[in-house]
Write a protein that holds these residues in place. Structure first.
Motif, PDB file in Angstrom:
ATOM      1  N   TYR A  72      -6.621   0.493   5.910  1.00 52.97           N
ATOM      2  CA  TYR A  72      -5.500  -0.061   5.278  1.00 52.97           C
ATOM      3  C   TYR A  72      -6.211  -1.287   4.472  1.00 52.97           C
ATOM      4  N   LYS A  77     -14.417   3.996   3.606  1.00 54.90           N
ATOM      5  CA  LYS A  77     -12.950   3.579   3.521  1.00 54.90           C
ATOM      6  C   LYS A  77     -12.795   4.681   3.831  1.00 54.90           C
ATOM      7  N   LYS A 130      -9.066  -2.233   4.268  1.00 57.61           N
ATOM      8  CA  LYS A 130      -9.964  -1.350   3.764  1.00 57.61           C
ATOM      9  C   LYS A 130      -9.569  -1.207   1.817  1.00 57.61           C
ATOM     10  N   SER A 131      -8.657  -0.708   2.281  1.00 55.48           N
ATOM     11  CA  SER A 131      -7.498  -0.914   0.929  1.00 55.48           C
ATOM     12  C   SER A 131      -7.291  -1.328   0.305  1.00 55.48           C
ATOM     13  N   PRO A 145      -2.540   0.005  -3.825  1.00 54.79           N
ATOM     14  CA  PRO A 145      -3.900   0.782  -3.400  1.00 54.79           C
ATOM     15  C   PRO A 145      -3.245   1.923  -3.007  1.00 54.79           C
ATOM     16  N   VAL A 198       0.926  -1.585   0.200  1.00 50.90           N
ATOM     17  CA  VAL A 198       0.075   0.122  -0.397  1.00 50.90           C
ATOM     18  C   VAL A 198       0.742   1.311   0.198  1.00 50.90           C
ATOM     19  N   ALA A 222      -7.755   8.183  -4.209  1.00 48.86           N
ATOM     20  CA  ALA A 222      -7.753   7.224  -3.256  1.00 48.86           C
ATOM     21  C   ALA A 222      -8.733   5.849  -2.729  1.00 48.86           C
ATOM     22  N   ASP A 223      -7.927   4.587  -2.444  1.00 44.82           N
ATOM     23  CA  ASP A 223      -8.384   3.469  -1.926  1.00 44.82           C
ATOM     24  C   ASP A 223      -8.962   4.243  -0.683  1.00 44.82           C
ATOM     25  N   SER A 224      -8.516   4.372   0.270  1.00 48.95           N
ATOM     26  CA  SER A 224      -9.060   4.768   1.334  1.00 48.95           C
ATOM     27  C   SER A 224      -8.464   5.871   1.727  1.00 48.95           C
ATOM     28  N   HIS A 258       1.321   5.499   1.156  1.00 43.04           N
ATOM     29  CA  HIS A 258       0.019   5.862   2.285  1.00 43.04           C
ATOM     30  C   HIS A 258       1.344   7.190   1.649  1.00 43.04           C
ATOM     31  N   HIS A 274      -3.743   5.149  -0.416  1.00 37.33           N
ATOM     32  CA  HIS A 274      -4.077   5.623   1.269  1.00 37.33           C
ATOM     33  C   HIS A 274      -3.729   7.770   1.241  1.00 37.33           C
TER      34      HIS A 274
END
Length: 389
Positions: free
Chosen positions: A383, A173, A385-386, A108, A84, A150-152, A86, A110
């Motif tokens: 994370y 999310k 959820k992402s 993903p 991920v 963003a994915d989350s 961030h 974040h």
């Protein structure tokens, strides 16, 4: 889990103290056996190194198309390792390469949103030159679209959660991840003697403000309250300290002199973050003054949780996330009102039992909710959820 964190500031520079959140996240994640790397933007060129046991990779802060391409290429290489990506804050020179890398490597993304940077920028800028206009536009665009891209998303306050959803983030999310305190650094059993001796405070009650001194802080409100307090109180009984530095330090000293209280207020200037617990330990009452505006409604003030973890009673303006943070562990007063702030301080000055009750409640609240361990537990859920997509 392998986490690549991207941050726009210099981890090593005291001139950029906005890295505490991401460093504490990284340390706590590493303690929980995650693998963490931080890509950051130093003020001067340097080599890859280890920072508090975390591998840190410097990127180039020079503003140019070719530099951005180079940063994006390096982040793409680093992203292949990660599970991920961030990214914190919304400076374009960090966000754009991070977003490109996440999309190019199909990892993903974040987004950690801890302040409404656009509003802070416009409140801080003094001259609207071309570069300032472009910077403001970049903040607006990034904070407008990144919650959707963003994915989350993790947010530091309920107000930012609402904004994130309004800007396209799925409710499921968006995770509330407030600031936390380091419970080992900030604790009630620290001795107050060293700092009190240094400033010859002796037996007086010490009222302390800690924070950056720039245009989006509200120290003038505290100074106006001090003037009101000293109309009825013996200066030998009460001492006041403003701990911190920033662009407004000189102006604040001048304002204190104009109010006739220049000799009654201790300005410490810059104090390294590692030394802040000793200063808070010396205080009897800690304060967090704010106005009520778009910036403060979105804040999750770090100073408040550090006061709480240190077991100090707090007087704070009732705005934004402050009420949720204190919840009985401090006195809430009307924001932007020096008379109300002065009354809140005087109430604690005159009631030792109340100070002790609030001090105990403050430490308990920090230990059970407002610490970096609890914050990272929520971050891990974001994370998941992402990655779960």
């Amino acid at each position: 889990m392998k986490i690549l964190m991207v941050h726009p500031h210099d981890l090593y520079s005291p001139m950029e103290p906005w890295t505490i959140r991401i460093v504490k996240f990284a340390e706590e994640l590493a303690r929980k056996k995650h693998e963490v790397r931080i890509a950051y933007f130093p003020m001067t060129r340097c080599e890859e190194s280890s920072f508090r046991g975390i591998r840190v990779i410097p990127l180039d802060r020079t503003i140019s198309v070719w530099t951005s391409i180079g940063n994006a290429a390096l982040l793409c290489k680093l992203s292949r390792w990660a599970d991920v990506i961030h990214v914190q804050k919304s400076q374009f020179y960090a966000v754009l390469p991070a977003v490109l890398a996440a999309y190019w490597t199909r990892k993903p993304l974040h987004y950690d949103w801890d302040d409404w940077e656009e509003k802070i920028f416009y409140a801080s800028v003094r001259r609207m030159r071309v570069t300032a206009i472009l910077t403001g536009i970049s903040f607006r665009l990034i904070e407008g679209y990144l919650p959707f891209l963003a994915d989350s998303v993790s947010v530091a306050s309920e107000a930012l959660r609402v904004l994130a959803v309004q800007r396209g983030a799925s409710k499921e999310k968006v995770m509330l991840v407030p600031v936390g305190a380091d419970l080992q650094q900030f604790r009630p059993d620290r001795s107050p003697d060293e700092v009190r001796k240094k400033y010859d405070i002796k037996d007086a009650l010490l009222v302390l403000y800690h924070g950056q001194l720039h245009s989006c802080q509200y120290v003038r409100l505290f100074l106006e309250a001090i003037k009101l307090i000293l109309k009825t109180q013996d200066p030998e009984r009460l001492r006041f300290m403003i701990m911190g530095s920033g662009s407004e330090l000189g102006a604040l000293k001048m304002f204190a002199r104009e109010l006739g209280i220049g000799g009654e207020v201790i300005f410490t200037d810059f104090v390294p973050h590692a030394d802040i617990p000793r200063y808070i330990a010396a205080a009897d009452i800690c304060v967090a003054p704010f106005d009520d505006n778009e910036v403060t409604r979105c804040k999750s003030p770090l100073k408040i949780v550090e006061y709480m973890a240190s077991g100090k009673p707090v007087v704070a303006s009732d705005v934004g996330e402050v009420r949720n943070m204190l919840e009985g562990a401090g006195l809430l007063v009307e924001p932007g009102n020096p008379e109300a702030f002065a009354k809140g301080i005087l109430k604690l000055v005159g009631d030792e039992a109340l100070r002790k009750t609030m001090a105990t409640a403050a430490r308990q609240r920090a230990a059970t909710k407002y610490n970096w361990r609890c914050s990272v537990e929520n971050l891990e859920r974001a994370y998941e959820k992402s990655i779960g997509g």
